[in-house]
Scaffold this motif. Structure first.
Motif, PDB file in Angstrom:
ATOM      1  N   ARG A   1       0.814  -1.221   0.000  1.00 40.12           N
ATOM      2  CA  ARG A   1       0.000   0.000   0.000  1.00 40.12           C
ATOM      3  C   ARG A   1       0.842   1.262   0.000  1.00 40.12           C
ATOM      4  NH1 ARG A   1      -5.418  -0.634   3.432  1.00 40.12           N
ATOM      5  NH2 ARG A   1      -6.091  -2.563   2.479  1.00 40.12           N
ATOM      6  N   LEU A   2       0.337   2.271  -0.673  1.00 42.73           N
ATOM      7  CA  LEU A   2       0.976   3.578  -0.692  1.00 42.73           C
ATOM      8  C   LEU A   2       0.699   4.255   0.647  1.00 42.73           C
ATOM      9  CD1 LEU A   2       2.465   5.550  -2.625  1.00 42.73           C
ATOM     10  CD2 LEU A   2       0.232   6.462  -3.225  1.00 42.73           C
ATOM     11  N   PRO A   3       1.735   4.722   1.336  1.00 43.43           N
ATOM     12  CA  PRO A   3       1.520   5.353   2.645  1.00 43.43           C
ATOM     13  C   PRO A   3       0.632   6.593   2.541  1.00 43.43           C
ATOM     14  CG  PRO A   3       3.865   4.970   2.230  1.00 43.43           C
ATOM     15  CD  PRO A   3       3.139   4.678   0.962  1.00 43.43           C
ATOM     16  N   VAL A   4      -0.188   6.791   3.546  1.00 42.12           N
ATOM     17  CA  VAL A   4      -1.093   7.938   3.580  1.00 42.12           C
ATOM     18  C   VAL A   4      -0.304   9.242   3.493  1.00 42.12           C
ATOM     19  CG1 VAL A   4      -2.791   9.190   4.974  1.00 42.12           C
ATOM     20  CG2 VAL A   4      -2.877   6.704   4.833  1.00 42.12           C
ATOM     21  N   SER A   5       0.849   9.291   4.135  1.00 40.14           N
ATOM     22  CA  SER A   5       1.664  10.509   4.087  1.00 40.14           C
ATOM     23  C   SER A   5       2.087  10.843   2.658  1.00 40.14           C
ATOM     24  CB  SER A   5       2.890  10.371   4.988  1.00 40.14           C
ATOM     25  OG  SER A   5       3.691   9.287   4.569  1.00 40.14           O
ATOM     26  N   LYS A   6       2.363   9.822   1.852  1.00 41.90           N
ATOM     27  CA  LYS A   6       2.732  10.043   0.455  1.00 41.90           C
ATOM     28  C   LYS A   6       1.523  10.521  -0.344  1.00 41.90           C
ATOM     29  CE  LYS A   6       5.548   9.979  -3.020  1.00 41.90           C
ATOM     30  NZ  LYS A   6       6.582  10.994  -3.167  1.00 41.90           N
ATOM     31  N   LEU A   7       0.362   9.934  -0.077  1.00 44.38           N
ATOM     32  CA  LEU A   7      -0.865  10.384  -0.731  1.00 44.38           C
ATOM     33  C   LEU A   7      -1.127  11.850  -0.412  1.00 44.38           C
ATOM     34  CD1 LEU A   7      -3.313   7.397  -0.171  1.00 44.38           C
ATOM     35  CD2 LEU A   7      -2.409   8.206  -2.343  1.00 44.38           C
ATOM     36  N   ASP A   8      -1.003  12.201   0.863  1.00 47.20           N
ATOM     37  CA  ASP A   8      -1.211  13.587   1.272  1.00 47.20           C
ATOM     38  C   ASP A   8      -0.249  14.521   0.550  1.00 47.20           C
ATOM     39  OD1 ASP A   8      -3.224  12.775   2.947  1.00 47.20           O
ATOM     40  OD2 ASP A   8      -2.039  12.949   4.788  1.00 47.20           O
ATOM     41  N   GLU A   9       0.994  14.096   0.439  1.00 48.50           N
ATOM     42  CA  GLU A   9       2.001  14.907  -0.244  1.00 48.50           C
ATOM     43  C   GLU A   9       1.627  15.115  -1.718  1.00 48.50           C
ATOM     44  OE1 GLU A   9       6.523  14.278  -1.834  1.00 48.50           O
ATOM     45  OE2 GLU A   9       6.016  13.387   0.103  1.00 48.50           O
ATOM     46  N   LEU A  10       1.221  14.046  -2.390  1.00 47.31           N
ATOM     47  CA  LEU A  10       0.848  14.132  -3.798  1.00 47.31           C
ATOM     48  C   LEU A  10      -0.385  15.002  -4.013  1.00 47.31           C
ATOM     49  CD1 LEU A  10       1.443  10.422  -4.792  1.00 47.31           C
ATOM     50  CD2 LEU A  10       2.789  12.390  -5.539  1.00 47.31           C
ATOM     51  N   LEU A  11      -1.292  14.970  -3.032  1.00 50.95           N
ATOM     52  CA  LEU A  11      -2.513  15.761  -3.129  1.00 50.95           C
ATOM     53  C   LEU A  11      -2.310  17.208  -2.684  1.00 50.95           C
ATOM     54  CD1 LEU A  11      -5.033  13.117  -1.765  1.00 50.95           C
ATOM     55  CD2 LEU A  11      -4.745  13.849  -4.135  1.00 50.95           C
ATOM     56  N   GLY A  12      -1.122  17.491  -2.154  1.00 54.71           N
ATOM     57  CA  GLY A  12      -0.841  18.847  -1.699  1.00 54.71           C
ATOM     58  C   GLY A  12      -1.447  19.174  -0.356  1.00 54.71           C
ATOM     59  N   LEU A  13      -1.726  18.138   0.421  1.00 56.90           N
ATOM     60  CA  LEU A  13      -2.333  18.336   1.735  1.00 56.90           C
ATOM     61  C   LEU A  13      -1.261  18.433   2.805  1.00 56.90           C
ATOM     62  CD1 LEU A  13      -5.144  15.663   1.478  1.00 56.90           C
ATOM     63  CD2 LEU A  13      -5.311  18.104   1.002  1.00 56.90           C
ATOM     64  N   THR A  14      -1.534  19.203   3.818  1.00 49.46           N
ATOM     65  CA  THR A  14      -0.644  19.279   4.971  1.00 49.46           C
ATOM     66  C   THR A  14      -1.469  18.946   6.200  1.00 49.46           C
ATOM     67  OG1 THR A  14      -1.094  21.640   5.206  1.00 49.46           O
ATOM     68  CG2 THR A  14       0.869  21.024   3.969  1.00 49.46           C
ATOM     69  N   PRO A  15      -0.871  18.258   7.162  1.00 53.46           N
ATOM     70  CA  PRO A  15      -1.639  17.908   8.355  1.00 53.46           C
ATOM     71  C   PRO A  15      -2.023  19.163   9.137  1.00 53.46           C
ATOM     72  CG  PRO A  15       0.658  17.227   8.580  1.00 53.46           C
ATOM     73  CD  PRO A  15       0.488  17.766   7.202  1.00 53.46           C
ATOM     74  N   ALA A  16      -3.228  19.165   9.699  1.00 51.08           N
ATOM     75  CA  ALA A  16      -3.692  20.294  10.503  1.00 51.08           C
ATOM     76  C   ALA A  16      -2.879  20.398  11.785  1.00 51.08           C
ATOM     77  CB  ALA A  16      -5.171  20.136  10.824  1.00 51.08           C
ATOM     78  N   VAL A  17      -2.469  19.250  12.305  1.00 50.79           N
ATOM     79  CA  VAL A  17      -1.649  19.192  13.513  1.00 50.79           C
ATOM     80  C   VAL A  17      -0.365  18.471  13.137  1.00 50.79           C
ATOM     81  CG1 VAL A  17      -1.514  18.285  15.871  1.00 50.79           C
ATOM     82  CG2 VAL A  17      -3.707  19.056  14.952  1.00 50.79           C
ATOM     83  N   PRO A  18       0.787  19.055  13.456  1.00 51.33           N
ATOM     84  CA  PRO A  18       2.026  18.339  13.138  1.00 51.33           C
ATOM     85  C   PRO A  18       2.025  16.945  13.756  1.00 51.33           C
ATOM     86  CG  PRO A  18       2.499  20.555  13.910  1.00 51.33           C
ATOM     87  CD  PRO A  18       1.023  20.315  14.106  1.00 51.33           C
ATOM     88  N   VAL A  19       2.515  15.988  13.021  1.00 51.69           N
ATOM     89  CA  VAL A  19       2.528  14.599  13.479  1.00 51.69           C
ATOM     90  C   VAL A  19       3.240  14.470  14.818  1.00 51.69           C
ATOM     91  CG1 VAL A  19       3.336  12.270  12.921  1.00 51.69           C
ATOM     92  CG2 VAL A  19       2.374  13.723  11.131  1.00 51.69           C
ATOM     93  N   SER A  20       4.278  15.271  15.038  1.00 53.04           N
ATOM     94  CA  SER A  20       5.023  15.192  16.297  1.00 53.04           C
ATOM     95  C   SER A  20       4.167  15.610  17.495  1.00 53.04           C
ATOM     96  CB  SER A  20       6.277  16.071  16.228  1.00 53.04           C
ATOM     97  OG  SER A  20       5.903  17.420  15.992  1.00 53.04           O
ATOM     98  N   ASP A  21       3.075  16.368  17.252  1.00 52.62           N
ATOM     99  CA  ASP A  21       2.200  16.813  18.334  1.00 52.62           C
ATOM    100  C   ASP A  21       1.065  15.835  18.623  1.00 52.62           C
ATOM    101  OD1 ASP A  21       3.770  19.049  18.482  1.00 52.62           O
ATOM    102  OD2 ASP A  21       2.343  20.376  17.476  1.00 52.62           O
ATOM    103  N   LEU A  22       0.902  14.820  17.776  1.00 56.26           N
ATOM    104  CA  LEU A  22      -0.170  13.852  17.985  1.00 56.26           C
ATOM    105  C   LEU A  22       0.205  12.880  19.091  1.00 56.26           C
ATOM    106  CD1 LEU A  22      -1.096  12.989  14.302  1.00 56.26           C
ATOM    107  CD2 LEU A  22      -2.365  14.449  15.871  1.00 56.26           C
ATOM    108  N   PRO A  23      -0.782  12.460  19.895  1.00 57.06           N
ATOM    109  CA  PRO A  23      -0.476  11.486  20.950  1.00 57.06           C
ATOM    110  C   PRO A  23      -0.105  10.142  20.331  1.00 57.06           C
ATOM    111  CG  PRO A  23      -2.831  11.891  20.839  1.00 57.06           C
ATOM    112  CD  PRO A  23      -2.172  12.854  19.880  1.00 57.06           C
ATOM    113  N   ARG A  24       0.814   9.468  20.959  1.00 58.24           N
ATOM    114  CA  ARG A  24       1.200   8.134  20.479  1.00 58.24           C
ATOM    115  C   ARG A  24       0.108   7.148  20.823  1.00 58.24           C
ATOM    116  NH1 ARG A  24       7.353   7.644  22.664  1.00 58.24           N
ATOM    117  NH2 ARG A  24       7.849   9.828  22.361  1.00 58.24           N
ATOM    118  N   SER A  25      -0.041   6.131  19.973  1.00 58.96           N
ATOM    119  CA  SER A  25      -1.042   5.109  20.279  1.00 58.96           C
ATOM    120  C   SER A  25      -0.619   4.358  21.529  1.00 58.96           C
ATOM    121  CB  SER A  25      -1.200   4.159  19.107  1.00 58.96           C
ATOM    122  OG  SER A  25      -0.003   3.480  18.853  1.00 58.96           O
ATOM    123  N   GLY A  26      -1.579   4.093  22.377  1.00 60.36           N
ATOM    124  CA  GLY A  26      -1.292   3.399  23.618  1.00 60.36           C
ATOM    125  C   GLY A  26      -0.937   4.361  24.749  1.00 60.36           C
TER     126      GLY A  26
END
Length: 66
Positions: free
Chosen positions: A34-59
């Motif tokens: 599968r193509l990673p979602v981050s790559k899809l976002d990049e190709l679509l010109g999307l940027t995350p609303a919240v930087p990934v580093s600010d997201l809570p880790r799973s668990g």
């Protein structure tokens, strides 16, 4: 003189959509699996609303009881 047959057959929106789909297909063919979602976002010109580093880790816990 007006010529009813002198019309543009080019649709800018359609051309943009075809280009986008073509880009996604080429990118997907470069990956095994599968193509990673981050790559899809990049190709679509999307940027995350919240930087990934600010997201809570799973668990991670919020400090509240269950």
């Amino acid at each position: 003189m007006y010529d009813q047959f002198d019309v543009s057959l080019e649709d800018g929106d359609l051309l943009s959509e075809v280009e986008l789909v073509t880009t996604l297909m080429i990118a997907a063919s470069d990956y095994e699996g599968r193509l990673p979602v981050s790559k899809l976002d990049e190709l679509l010109g999307l940027t995350p609303a919240v930087p990934v580093s600010d997201l809570p880790r799973s668990g991670a816990t919020t400090g509240q009881g269950r």
